[in-house]
Design a protein around this motif. Sequence first.
Motif, PDB file in Angstrom:
ATOM      1  N   ARG A  89       0.852  -1.188   0.000  1.00  0.00           N
ATOM      2  CA  ARG A  89       0.000   0.000   0.000  1.00  0.00           C
ATOM      3  C   ARG A  89       0.890   1.240   0.000  1.00  0.00           C
ATOM      4  NH1 ARG A  89      -2.727  -1.714   5.446  1.00  0.00           N
ATOM      5  NH2 ARG A  89      -0.483  -2.069   5.721  1.00  0.00           N
ATOM      6  N   VAL A  90       0.691   2.066  -1.027  1.00  0.00           N
ATOM      7  CA  VAL A  90       1.517   3.266  -1.188  1.00  0.00           C
ATOM      8  C   VAL A  90       0.606   4.489  -1.135  1.00  0.00           C
ATOM      9  CG1 VAL A  90       3.152   4.504  -2.649  1.00  0.00           C
ATOM     10  CG2 VAL A  90       3.142   1.988  -2.623  1.00  0.00           C
ATOM     11  N   LEU A  91       0.952   5.452  -0.277  1.00  0.00           N
ATOM     12  CA  LEU A  91       0.225   6.704  -0.202  1.00  0.00           C
ATOM     13  C   LEU A  91       1.040   7.791  -0.890  1.00  0.00           C
ATOM     14  CD1 LEU A  91      -2.133   8.444   0.946  1.00  0.00           C
ATOM     15  CD2 LEU A  91      -0.666   8.873   2.929  1.00  0.00           C
ATOM     16  N   VAL A  92       0.409   8.495  -1.823  1.00  0.00           N
ATOM     17  CA  VAL A  92       1.053   9.609  -2.522  1.00  0.00           C
ATOM     18  C   VAL A  92       0.362  10.884  -2.055  1.00  0.00           C
ATOM     19  CG1 VAL A  92       1.564  10.639  -4.751  1.00  0.00           C
ATOM     20  CG2 VAL A  92       1.592   8.145  -4.496  1.00  0.00           C
ATOM     21  N   ALA A  93       1.101  11.733  -1.333  1.00  0.00           N
ATOM     22  CA  ALA A  93       0.490  12.915  -0.704  1.00  0.00           C
ATOM     23  C   ALA A  93       1.364  14.153  -0.923  1.00  0.00           C
ATOM     24  CB  ALA A  93       0.280  12.667   0.792  1.00  0.00           C
TER      25      ALA A  93
ATOM     26  N   ALA B 287      -0.349   2.889   5.334  1.00  0.00           N
ATOM     27  CA  ALA B 287       0.527   2.714   4.175  1.00  0.00           C
ATOM     28  C   ALA B 287       1.806   1.960   4.534  1.00  0.00           C
ATOM     29  CB  ALA B 287       0.875   4.071   3.587  1.00  0.00           C
ATOM     30  N   ASP B 288       2.410   1.349   3.507  1.00  0.00           N
ATOM     31  CA  ASP B 288       3.719   0.712   3.656  1.00  0.00           C
ATOM     32  C   ASP B 288       4.831   1.624   3.152  1.00  0.00           C
ATOM     33  OD1 ASP B 288       2.688  -1.911   4.544  1.00  0.00           O
ATOM     34  OD2 ASP B 288       1.866  -2.003   2.519  1.00  0.00           O
ATOM     35  N   LEU B 289       4.460   2.577   2.311  1.00  0.00           N
ATOM     36  CA  LEU B 289       5.413   3.529   1.745  1.00  0.00           C
ATOM     37  C   LEU B 289       4.654   4.819   1.468  1.00  0.00           C
ATOM     38  CD1 LEU B 289       8.212   4.236   0.435  1.00  0.00           C
ATOM     39  CD2 LEU B 289       7.264   3.348  -1.713  1.00  0.00           C
ATOM     40  N   VAL B 290       5.291   5.954   1.711  1.00  0.00           N
ATOM     41  CA  VAL B 290       4.669   7.255   1.482  1.00  0.00           C
ATOM     42  C   VAL B 290       5.544   8.087   0.552  1.00  0.00           C
ATOM     43  CG1 VAL B 290       3.976   9.436   2.546  1.00  0.00           C
ATOM     44  CG2 VAL B 290       3.443   7.268   3.679  1.00  0.00           C
TER      45      VAL B 290
ATOM     46  N   LEU C 133       4.690  12.552  10.031  1.00  0.00           N
ATOM     47  CA  LEU C 133       3.626  11.603  10.376  1.00  0.00           C
ATOM     48  C   LEU C 133       4.051  10.177  10.049  1.00  0.00           C
ATOM     49  CD1 LEU C 133       0.362  13.397   9.160  1.00  0.00           C
ATOM     50  CD2 LEU C 133       0.967  12.835  11.515  1.00  0.00           C
ATOM     51  N   ALA C 134       4.637  10.005   8.858  1.00  0.00           N
ATOM     52  CA  ALA C 134       5.051   8.665   8.443  1.00  0.00           C
ATOM     53  C   ALA C 134       6.194   8.142   9.307  1.00  0.00           C
ATOM     54  CB  ALA C 134       5.458   8.683   6.971  1.00  0.00           C
TER      55      ALA C 134
END
Length: 385
Positions: free
Chosen positions: A2-6, A287-290, A313-314
């Motif tokens: 799970r990858v979060l792109v922010a 997420a596993d990666l941000v 946060l990450a």
Amino acid sequence: MRVLVAPDKFKGSLTARQAGEAMAAGVRSVLPEAEVTVLPIADGGEGTCEVALAAGARPESTVVRGPLDEHVTADWALFDDGRAVLETARASGLALVTPTPETAAAAHCFGSGELVRAALDAGAHEVVVGIGGSAMTDGGSGALRALGARVLDADGRDLPLGGLALRDAAAVDLSGLEPRLAHASISFACDVDSPLTGPHGAAVVFAPQKGADPALVAALDAALRRWAEVLREATGVDVDVPGAGAAGGLPAAFLACAPLLGAPVRLRNGFDLVADLLGLAEAVAGADLVLTGEGSLDAQSLRGKGPIGVADLAAGSGIDVLAVAGVVTADRAALAGHGVVGAAACADLAPDVASAIGEAARWTRLAAERAVADWVAARPALRQR
């Protein structure tokens, strides 16, 4: 995975959403089976409405009085749960005028008050105001008047709108103030600690970029001092406090009225406010990666701008962070201190600056691809999947 792109916006090139989609494409080229979520962010100024829409708010639009009385169509956002998100830049923004001493003296935030009224008309019980990019230095008097207040001279006549007119303020009549304000909290995204007046106040620090020359800066500062006195006489509240000088002093008028209304008025860090609005902490924790980033990741970014907020946060959850930006000049060791384990810049891949800007989406995608590929290469367990 799970990858979060922010990301935040790449100013002048890509909106936060566009940057996020480009970065997500780069992630998928390296990790085709990853579950990629794009959640654009903002620092509470310009772009805040956009990220609210990306988070599920619905678009709204209201015709208001611009900073010099022209009609302006101002977009804003409304969540189904009654949270409204507004930007002063949309109604009372510097981009809507040509900065001169004349415009700096006359500009007002009446239209921003009209947006607050529109939010109340739509049933909002919480109003979030992003306050970057403003044209006015009127201490919030214009917005207050749009909501029913009157600002009077010594003869009891209504003063003209605009910051300079406040030098003749003798009283403020709050008897007609919009009663629904008592049932709605108002939060201002405030990333400066400038008071309303003085050497670090709204006029001295910000009015020059709005077109004010030195003589007008002094006159506007004196006008704001008079306005603070009038508000204190009417409400008992000292509004010349840190943060009240943001957006030409817009928060000051609302801080003065808060005790009368009984509804909370808050000055909040812009990123923290947006993070709460978006549920960013929960998204990061899942997420596993941000990936995060902005147009220029530099020393100023390290002083608490949005991408560093995401990284913190990450890092607090032990999640790796990759940064993607148009240019990266921030110290790499300092970035690592915020949990950023890798970074890539469009400027390092594009043949020249013109290409990096003109084809920003392409180079952002490739920069994200580079950052993720390098991250995967450093992790044997991932390479074997």
